[in-house]
Scaffold this motif. Structure first.
Motif, PDB file in Angstrom:
ATOM      1  N   UNK A 158       9.910  -5.769  -1.239  1.00  0.00           N
ATOM      2  CA  UNK A 158       8.648  -5.499  -1.931  1.00  0.00           C
ATOM      3  C   UNK A 158       7.932  -6.793  -2.287  1.00  0.00           C
ATOM      4  N   UNK A 159       8.676  -7.821  -2.738  1.00  0.00           N
ATOM      5  CA  UNK A 159       8.048  -9.106  -3.071  1.00  0.00           C
ATOM      6  C   UNK A 159       7.429  -9.752  -1.834  1.00  0.00           C
ATOM      7  N   UNK A 160       8.122  -9.672  -0.718  1.00  0.00           N
ATOM      8  CA  UNK A 160       7.557 -10.231   0.509  1.00  0.00           C
ATOM      9  C   UNK A 160       6.298  -9.485   0.940  1.00  0.00           C
ATOM     10  N   UNK A 161       6.218  -8.210   0.610  1.00  0.00           N
ATOM     11  CA  UNK A 161       5.017  -7.422   0.919  1.00  0.00           C
ATOM     12  C   UNK A 161       3.969  -7.502  -0.181  1.00  0.00           C
ATOM     13  N   UNK A 162       4.192  -8.363  -1.186  1.00  0.00           N
ATOM     14  CA  UNK A 162       3.267  -8.543  -2.329  1.00  0.00           C
ATOM     15  C   UNK A 162       3.097  -7.237  -3.120  1.00  0.00           C
ATOM     16  N   UNK A 163       4.205  -6.531  -3.288  1.00  0.00           N
ATOM     17  CA  UNK A 163       4.230  -5.297  -4.085  1.00  0.00           C
ATOM     18  C   UNK A 163       5.268  -5.482  -5.187  1.00  0.00           C
ATOM     19  N   UNK A 164       4.840  -5.204  -6.427  1.00  0.00           N
ATOM     20  CA  UNK A 164       5.701  -5.380  -7.597  1.00  0.00           C
ATOM     21  C   UNK A 164       6.149  -4.007  -8.066  1.00  0.00           C
ATOM     22  N   UNK A 165       7.468  -3.805  -8.125  1.00  0.00           N
ATOM     23  CA  UNK A 165       8.018  -2.548  -8.656  1.00  0.00           C
ATOM     24  C   UNK A 165       8.056  -2.665 -10.175  1.00  0.00           C
ATOM     25  N   UNK A 223      -2.555   0.591  -8.237  1.00  0.00           N
ATOM     26  CA  UNK A 223      -1.279   1.071  -8.790  1.00  0.00           C
ATOM     27  C   UNK A 223      -0.937   2.381  -8.089  1.00  0.00           C
ATOM     28  N   UNK A 224       0.273   2.436  -7.534  1.00  0.00           N
ATOM     29  CA  UNK A 224       0.734   3.636  -6.830  1.00  0.00           C
ATOM     30  C   UNK A 224       1.893   4.251  -7.614  1.00  0.00           C
ATOM     31  N   UNK A 225       1.862   5.577  -7.802  1.00  0.00           N
ATOM     32  CA  UNK A 225       2.888   6.285  -8.575  1.00  0.00           C
ATOM     33  C   UNK A 225       3.683   7.263  -7.730  1.00  0.00           C
ATOM     34  N   UNK A 226       3.594   7.183  -6.404  1.00  0.00           N
ATOM     35  CA  UNK A 226       4.292   8.135  -5.528  1.00  0.00           C
ATOM     36  C   UNK A 226       5.664   7.578  -5.151  1.00  0.00           C
ATOM     37  N   UNK A 227       6.553   7.513  -6.098  1.00  0.00           N
ATOM     38  CA  UNK A 227       7.896   6.999  -5.851  1.00  0.00           C
ATOM     39  C   UNK A 227       8.754   8.097  -5.227  1.00  0.00           C
ATOM     40  N   UNK A 228       9.573   7.789  -4.216  1.00  0.00           N
ATOM     41  CA  UNK A 228      10.387   8.815  -3.535  1.00  0.00           C
ATOM     42  C   UNK A 228      11.595   9.238  -4.372  1.00  0.00           C
ATOM     43  N   UNK A 229      11.398  10.192  -5.262  1.00  0.00           N
ATOM     44  CA  UNK A 229      12.479  10.638  -6.129  1.00  0.00           C
ATOM     45  C   UNK A 229      13.425  11.620  -5.438  1.00  0.00           C
ATOM     46  N   UNK A 230      13.003  12.234  -4.327  1.00  0.00           N
ATOM     47  CA  UNK A 230      13.872  13.219  -3.678  1.00  0.00           C
ATOM     48  C   UNK A 230      15.150  12.558  -3.166  1.00  0.00           C
ATOM     49  N   UNK A 231      14.994  11.453  -2.438  1.00  0.00           N
ATOM     50  CA  UNK A 231      16.175  10.751  -1.931  1.00  0.00           C
ATOM     51  C   UNK A 231      17.001  10.154  -3.058  1.00  0.00           C
ATOM     52  N   UNK A 232      16.315   9.725  -4.117  1.00  0.00           N
ATOM     53  CA  UNK A 232      17.052   9.205  -5.279  1.00  0.00           C
ATOM     54  C   UNK A 232      17.914  10.289  -5.913  1.00  0.00           C
ATOM     55  N   UNK A 268      -6.942  -6.428  -4.868  1.00  0.00           N
ATOM     56  CA  UNK A 268      -6.094  -7.608  -5.022  1.00  0.00           C
ATOM     57  C   UNK A 268      -5.056  -7.638  -3.899  1.00  0.00           C
ATOM     58  N   UNK A 269      -4.530  -8.850  -3.632  1.00  0.00           N
ATOM     59  CA  UNK A 269      -3.497  -8.969  -2.607  1.00  0.00           C
ATOM     60  C   UNK A 269      -2.110  -8.653  -3.159  1.00  0.00           C
ATOM     61  N   UNK A 270      -2.054  -8.076  -4.369  1.00  0.00           N
ATOM     62  CA  UNK A 270      -0.811  -7.627  -5.000  1.00  0.00           C
ATOM     63  C   UNK A 270      -1.040  -6.222  -5.547  1.00  0.00           C
ATOM     64  N   UNK A 271      -0.048  -5.349  -5.375  1.00  0.00           N
ATOM     65  CA  UNK A 271      -0.143  -3.976  -5.869  1.00  0.00           C
ATOM     66  C   UNK A 271       1.099  -3.644  -6.680  1.00  0.00           C
ATOM     67  N   UNK A 272       0.972  -2.609  -7.528  1.00  0.00           N
ATOM     68  CA  UNK A 272       2.072  -2.152  -8.360  1.00  0.00           C
ATOM     69  C   UNK A 272       2.619  -0.844  -7.800  1.00  0.00           C
ATOM     70  N   UNK A 273       3.961  -0.769  -7.703  1.00  0.00           N
ATOM     71  CA  UNK A 273       4.650   0.476  -7.370  1.00  0.00           C
ATOM     72  C   UNK A 273       5.318   0.968  -8.650  1.00  0.00           C
ATOM     73  N   UNK A 274       4.791   2.056  -9.214  1.00  0.00           N
ATOM     74  CA  UNK A 274       5.241   2.546 -10.516  1.00  0.00           C
ATOM     75  C   UNK A 274       6.469   3.430 -10.349  1.00  0.00           C
ATOM     76  N   UNK A 275       7.546   3.108 -11.120  1.00  0.00           N
ATOM     77  CA  UNK A 275       8.765   3.917 -11.176  1.00  0.00           C
ATOM     78  C   UNK A 275       8.779   4.615 -12.532  1.00  0.00           C
TER      79      UNK A 275
END
Length: 413
Positions: A292-299, A212-221, A265-272
């Motif tokens: 993200x789905x093609x890269x097996x990453x779930x937002x 699980x990754x929590x480093x979402x790019x909030x600056x550009x947002x 796992x071959x799937x990871x979570x991108x936490x927003x």
């Protein structure tokens, strides 16, 4: 005489062609006087008759007047009687009206007083409730002020990149720590390639860990949001392109760093860390979601991460139950053995109770026989073999011990 006659014949007046003399005038005057006298007498008679008639009419009018006056007096007397009756009725009605008005005024005064009392009580209650609500409002206002201070602090936190990343990390850690038991996860763990994801979920049965990754790019947002609020379409468009590029770079970095064969796992979570950002991405940046789905990453948003954690928790619970299944089966076997022993003991106890019941029935039968025999013994009759006339022979033939014979009928039981 001639002088007088000549004097009477002197003309004194001319009427047309006729000449009138003094004598003619005097003779005509006498006749005129007679006529005048006659007329005077007739006038006096007529005046007397008129006065008599007027007197009669006056008397008749007087009588009519007296009659009318008597009628008027009688009507006045009747009117006075009626006025007295009306005055009495009016007085009684007025007294009754006064009494009714007094009663109604008393009732109205009592109802008005009661209504005023109730209104005063209701007013006091409403004022008390209003004071309570004002107190609640004051408390809410103080809470709002403290919340505003916390929002300012949060804004200060989100204005810094490091503190903003720590905020997303802390929120993700809170959700995972609340949903999974200790030991089922690890924060800032180091992989075999030296990279350190924000969280690793230990999957059961030796399966690879979930990243699980929590480093979402909030600056550009934030830059894109500020440009949209400022009303600059060109700046908003460039900021959106920068946001899309940063997210794609971050997705590619996750796929390159955290996918290790046999370890993760071959799937990871991108936490927003925000539901609104998650909804905005799925609404306006569908290509990022597909990438993200093609890269097996779930937002995932906080709610989706919580749901995923609950599913993982259910899986872990099922695995623990399967691990404890043989222990449960052993306990069930021992429990069945105990139930078998209990059944044998209950059957033995039942046989003991059946034997005891039969013994009690035999005892009751014996006690009934003893009771019957006692009753018969109590009703026994003593008699000799012969009557009093054969006393001597009876004495000779009596038993040596002098005992009397008892006539007893045996009970067949």
């Amino acid at each position: 005489m001639d002088e007088f006659s000549s004097a009477f014949s002197v003309p004194v007046a001319q009427l047309g062609a006729t000449t009138l003399t003094l004598g003619q005038l005097l003779s005509g005057g006498a006749i005129l006087v007679v006529i005048l006298l006659v007329l005077l007498v007739l006038g006096l008679w007529r005046s007397a008759q008129a006065r008599a008639l007027a007197a009669a009419e006056a008397a008749e009018r007087a009588r009519e007047f007296e009659t009318r006056m008597s009628e008027i007096m009688r009507s006045q007397a009747e009117m006075q009687g009626r006025m007295g009756t009306i005055a009495e009725v009016f007085g009684s009605r007025q007294a009754e009206l006064t009494r009714v008005l007094g009663d109604r005024l008393d009732g109205l005064s009592s109802r008005l007083g009661q209504s005023l009392t109730e209104q005063t009580k209701s007013t006091h209650e409403n004022l008390a409730k209003l004071q309570e609500r004002l107190a609640v409002i004051d408390t809410a206002q103080s809470n709002i002020q403290s919340l505003a201070g916390q929002v300012v602090q949060l804004q200060q936190i989100l204005s810094n990149k490091q503190t903003r990343g720590a905020f997303g990390q802390s929120r993700m850690e809170a959700i995972i720590a609340d949903g999974l038991p200790h030991g089922a996860y690890e924060f800032q763990a180091t992989l075999s390639n030296g990279n350190r994801p924000d969280c690793l979920i230990r999957m059961p049965n030796g399966a690879p860990d979930l990243v699980i990754d929590a480093k979402f790019p909030l600056e550009s947002w934030n830059a894109m949001r500020d440009a949209g609020q400022a009303g600059h379409p060109e700046a908003a468009k460039s900021a959106a392109q920068a946001f899309r590029r940063d997210v794609e770079v971050h997705i590619r970095a996750i796929a390159e760093k955290y996918f290790i064969q046999g370890e993760t796992q071959d799937t990871a979570f991108l936490f927003v860390p925000s539901e609104s950002i998650f909804a905005e991405i799925h609404e306006n940046f569908e290509n990022l979601v597909q990438r993200a789905h093609r890269s097996r990453i779930v937002i995932v948003s906080p709610s989706l991460l919580m749901l995923s954690i609950q599913v993982i928790q259910a899986v872990l619970k099922d695995v623990r139950m399967r691990e404890q299944a043989h222990l449960i089966q052993g306990e069930v076997v021992r429990l069945m053995e105990d139930v078998g022993r209990l059944d044998d003991r209950v059957r033995k106890l039942h046989s003991h109770f059946s034997q005891a019941s039969r013994d009690i029935d035999l005892i009751l039968t014996s006690t009934e026989k003893v009771t019957k025999r006692g009753a018969k013994i109590e009703a026994l009759e003593l008699s000799t073999d012969e009557e009093a006339s054969e006393k001597s022979r009876g004495a000779a033939s009596a038993p040596a011990n002098g005992r009397l014979r008892l006539h007893v009928v045996e009970d067949p039981d």
